[in-house]
Motif scaffolding. Structure first.
Motif, short mmCIF file in Angstrom:
data_model
loop_
_atom_site.label_atom_id
_atom_site.label_comp_id
_atom_site.label_asym_id
_atom_site.label_seq_id
_atom_site.Cartn_x
_atom_site.Cartn_y
_atom_site.Cartn_z
N ALA A 1 8.15 -22.52 -26.60
CA ALA A 1 7.01 -23.37 -26.57
C ALA A 1 6.06 -22.41 -25.73
CB ALA A 1 7.15 -24.61 -26.02
N HIS A 2 6.73 -22.08 -24.55
CA HIS A 2 5.87 -21.32 -23.59
C HIS A 2 5.33 -19.94 -24.06
CE1 HIS A 2 4.37 -19.79 -19.54
NE2 HIS A 2 5.26 -18.93 -19.93
N ALA A 3 6.13 -19.26 -24.99
CA ALA A 3 5.69 -18.21 -25.39
C ALA A 3 4.42 -18.33 -26.45
CB ALA A 3 6.83 -17.29 -26.22
N LEU A 4 4.60 -19.45 -27.12
CA LEU A 4 3.43 -19.86 -28.20
C LEU A 4 2.04 -19.99 -27.04
CD1 LEU A 4 4.72 -22.33 -30.77
CD2 LEU A 4 4.16 -20.14 -30.95
N GLU A 5 2.08 -20.52 -26.04
CA GLU A 5 0.89 -20.88 -25.49
C GLU A 5 0.32 -19.53 -24.65
OE1 GLU A 5 1.80 -25.40 -24.02
OE2 GLU A 5 2.50 -23.81 -22.79
N VAL A 6 1.39 -18.61 -24.21
CA VAL A 6 0.95 -17.51 -23.73
C VAL A 6 0.34 -16.69 -24.92
CG1 VAL A 6 1.83 -15.33 -22.54
CG2 VAL A 6 2.68 -17.53 -21.73
N LYS A 7 0.73 -16.54 -25.81
CA LYS A 7 0.28 -15.67 -26.96
C LYS A 7 -0.58 -16.30 -27.71
CE LYS A 7 4.29 -12.53 -26.24
NZ LYS A 7 5.38 -11.55 -26.67
N THR A 8 -1.36 -17.47 -27.55
CA THR A 8 -2.23 -17.90 -28.24
C THR A 8 -3.44 -16.87 -28.92
OG1 THR A 8 -1.81 -20.02 -27.48
CG2 THR A 8 -3.86 -19.75 -28.44
N PRO A 9 -3.79 -16.21 -27.99
CA PRO A 9 -4.86 -15.19 -28.27
C PRO A 9 -4.46 -14.24 -29.63
CG PRO A 9 -5.05 -15.30 -26.03
CD PRO A 9 -3.72 -16.09 -26.50
N ILE A 10 -3.32 -13.97 -29.53
CA ILE A 10 -2.72 -12.94 -30.60
C ILE A 10 -2.73 -13.62 -31.85
CG2 ILE A 10 -0.78 -11.34 -31.30
CD1 ILE A 10 -0.18 -11.10 -28.16
N ILE A 11 -1.90 -14.82 -31.66
CA ILE A 11 -1.92 -15.76 -32.94
C ILE A 11 -3.11 -16.10 -33.76
CG2 ILE A 11 -1.14 -17.88 -33.69
CD1 ILE A 11 0.82 -17.94 -31.16
N LEU A 12 -4.25 -16.20 -32.86
CA LEU A 12 -5.55 -16.63 -33.34
C LEU A 12 -6.06 -15.56 -34.01
CD1 LEU A 12 -6.98 -18.79 -30.60
CD2 LEU A 12 -6.18 -19.61 -32.54
N GLU A 13 -5.90 -14.27 -33.60
CA GLU A 13 -6.41 -12.83 -34.26
C GLU A 13 -5.81 -12.84 -35.69
OE1 GLU A 13 -5.69 -9.46 -31.61
OE2 GLU A 13 -6.79 -10.32 -30.12
N GLU A 14 -4.40 -12.92 -35.75
CA GLU A 14 -3.80 -13.18 -36.88
C GLU A 14 -4.29 -13.96 -37.95
OE1 GLU A 14 -1.62 -10.10 -37.67
OE2 GLU A 14 -2.55 -9.46 -35.88
N ASN A 15 -4.37 -15.06 -37.16
CA ASN A 15 -4.84 -16.45 -38.23
C ASN A 15 -6.25 -16.13 -38.72
OD1 ASN A 15 -6.17 -19.40 -38.16
ND2 ASN A 15 -4.37 -19.18 -39.28
N ASN A 16 -7.25 -15.53 -37.92
CA ASN A 16 -8.52 -15.15 -38.45
C ASN A 16 -8.38 -14.11 -39.61
OD1 ASN A 16 -9.68 -16.79 -36.46
ND2 ASN A 16 -10.07 -15.22 -34.88
N ILE A 17 -7.21 -13.38 -39.63
CA ILE A 17 -7.45 -12.51 -41.02
C ILE A 17 -6.76 -13.22 -42.07
CG2 ILE A 17 -5.96 -10.50 -41.95
CD1 ILE A 17 -5.64 -9.38 -38.89
N ASP A 18 -6.21 -14.08 -42.04
CA ASP A 18 -5.63 -15.11 -43.09
C ASP A 18 -6.92 -15.84 -43.24
OD1 ASP A 18 -2.96 -14.30 -43.36
OD2 ASP A 18 -2.43 -15.51 -41.78
N MET A 19 -7.59 -16.32 -42.49
CA MET A 19 -8.72 -17.48 -42.78
C MET A 19 -10.07 -16.52 -43.54
SD MET A 19 -8.36 -20.42 -41.89
CE MET A 19 -10.11 -21.28 -41.66
#
Length: 423
Positions: A43-61
């Motif tokens: 859970a903590h890792a998801l929060e810390v790495k939110t910016p990276i996740i959003l970057e990858e999700n932007n590609i999918d979007m």
């Protein structure tokens, strides 16, 4: 695709399944404390790495927009800081849930002196095949780990970048906290053959759970040699009976259709008792139209509101997943129940009524995993039912039904203690 490529796909996924199956043996022996530590780390890792996740999700979007995905599908695909925080909270909620592994189901002492106990144990290796919902990645991994199961996931191509980064972050965090390496596997191959391979891995995969549209689920159910738990298809109804509070009915219908039209617990059909149809149909059609919902009505509906589109027989068995709804006027509660049991998918059904006997009759005779009285079908959800996140909504009757939480990811084992008894 060439046969050589097919062989490569089979080899890659088989190796992943072998690793996960091996890891599942150690994972099944971990304590609740060890599993909870991993979930909190994840859970903590998801929060810390939110910016990276959003970057990858932007590609999918962006890819989704270019492919012309509907607004409702793009909404299912979208990740935001808030949604990632909800995913992290979901993992923490799973950590706070009681661990079903090892719980006693029954015990007895036989006349011959044998002591027999039955306890809950993990299924082993759980396969998940799903479409454009990245949150499933976190939910599935969290629930599988807490219930002592290894997991192999194959998400849809629409969310490939989001799912890969989520699975990578969660696996790294889990292993750092003591989860056996290999217990979390993500299949990054987007070709359809990947699903075909997973469906044939009886030697390693103990159960496969499809989450997505009717086409995906039908394909897995009809072709898998691995045991399947059928989930997700939601042809859900609201029946407004002659004793309904009409304002309450409108509030519930609007919520059940428009809050998130692409999810499986959204309604697709409204049934209205003919005794109130002249009064209520224009009222609900106006509200639905204001919410930009396309309305398709039966012949009786068109006699009252001729501006509606004509509903065909196909509409009664269609999961729109969009701002489209079909409406049918029925003679009474018996016809409503018959219609639901004929066209429903066994997911979630609701009656709006102030009549106690009708409420009981509806709940008793409607064949579905969740049957509501005066409430939105949108509550059919593992978190809303207090199960934490969910692995899916089972619409079958074996071995789980309804929102599948931790207990649904276990099976049973009999432990027998003797003193030399022979038969």
């Amino acid at each position: 695709m060439s046969s050589n490529v097919q062989i490569d796909i089979k080899e890659i996924i088989t190796n992943q399944a072998m690793m996960a199956k091996k890891a599942s043996q150690k994972l099944a022996t971990l304590s609740s404390l060890e599993k909870n530590k991993a979930l909190l780390t994840m859970a903590h890792a998801l929060e810390v790495k939110t910016p990276i996740i959003l970057e990858e999700n932007n590609i999918d979007m962006e890819n989704g927009r270019q492919k012309g995905l509907s607004a409702s599908l793009l909404d299912r695909l979208l990740l935001t800081t808030e949604r990632i925080a909800q995913m992290a909270d979901g993992l923490r909620q799973i950590a706070n849930l009681n661990d079903p592994v090892g719980n006693g189901i029954m015990s007895c002492r036989r006349p011959n002196g044998l002591d027999i106990r039955c306890i809950r144990v993990p299924l082993g290796l759980v396969g998940i095949v799903y479409e454009a919902r990245p949150n499933v990645t976190a939910d599935a991994i969290g629930l599988c780990l807490k219930s002592g199961n290894a997991v192999i996931l194959r998400g849809g191509s629409e969310a490939i970048h989001s799912n890969k980064i989520l699975a990578s972050i969660l696996a790294e965090a889990a292993y750092s906290a003591g989860i056996p390496h290999g217990a979390i596997q993500f299949v990054s191959i987007t070709e359809h053959e990947a699903v075909d391979v997973m469906m044939r891995l009886n030697k390693y995969v103990d159960v496969i759970i499809p989450r997505g549209g009717a086409g995906l689920i039908k394909r897995v159910v009809e072709n898998s040699s691995v045991p399947v738990i059928e989930t997700g298809v939601g042809i859900c109804h609201v029946f407004v009976d002659e004793f309904a509070d009409l304002e309450l009915a409108t509030k519930i219908i609007l919520n059940a259709k428009t809050s998130r039209p692409a999810v499986c617990n959204a309604i697709e059909t409204v049934l209205i008792d003919q005794k109130i149809a002249n009064e209520y149909l224009p009222m609900i059609c106006q509200k639905l139209s204001e919410a930009k919902v396309e309305i398709r009505g039966c012949e009786k509906c068109l006699a009252i509101c001729p501006e509606l589109k004509t509903a065909t027989k196909e509409d009664w068995s269609t999961e729109y997943g969009d701002l489209i709804i079909s409406i049918k006027i029925v003679e009474n509660i018996d016809e409503a129940i018959s219609h639901i049991n004929t066209y429903g998918s066994g997911h979630s059904e609701a009656i709006i009524t102030t009549n106690y006997n009708n409420a009981l009759k509806f709940q008793k005779l409607v064949d579905a995993s969740a049957v509501y009285v005066n409430a939105s079908t949108r509550f059919t959800d593992g978190n809303e039912f207090g199960f934490g996140a969910e692995i899916g909504i089972s619409t079958q009757k074996l071995h789980a039904r309804g929102p599948m939480g931790l207990e649904a990811l276990t099976t049973m084992k009999y432990l027998i203690y003797g003193e030399g008894q022979i038969r």
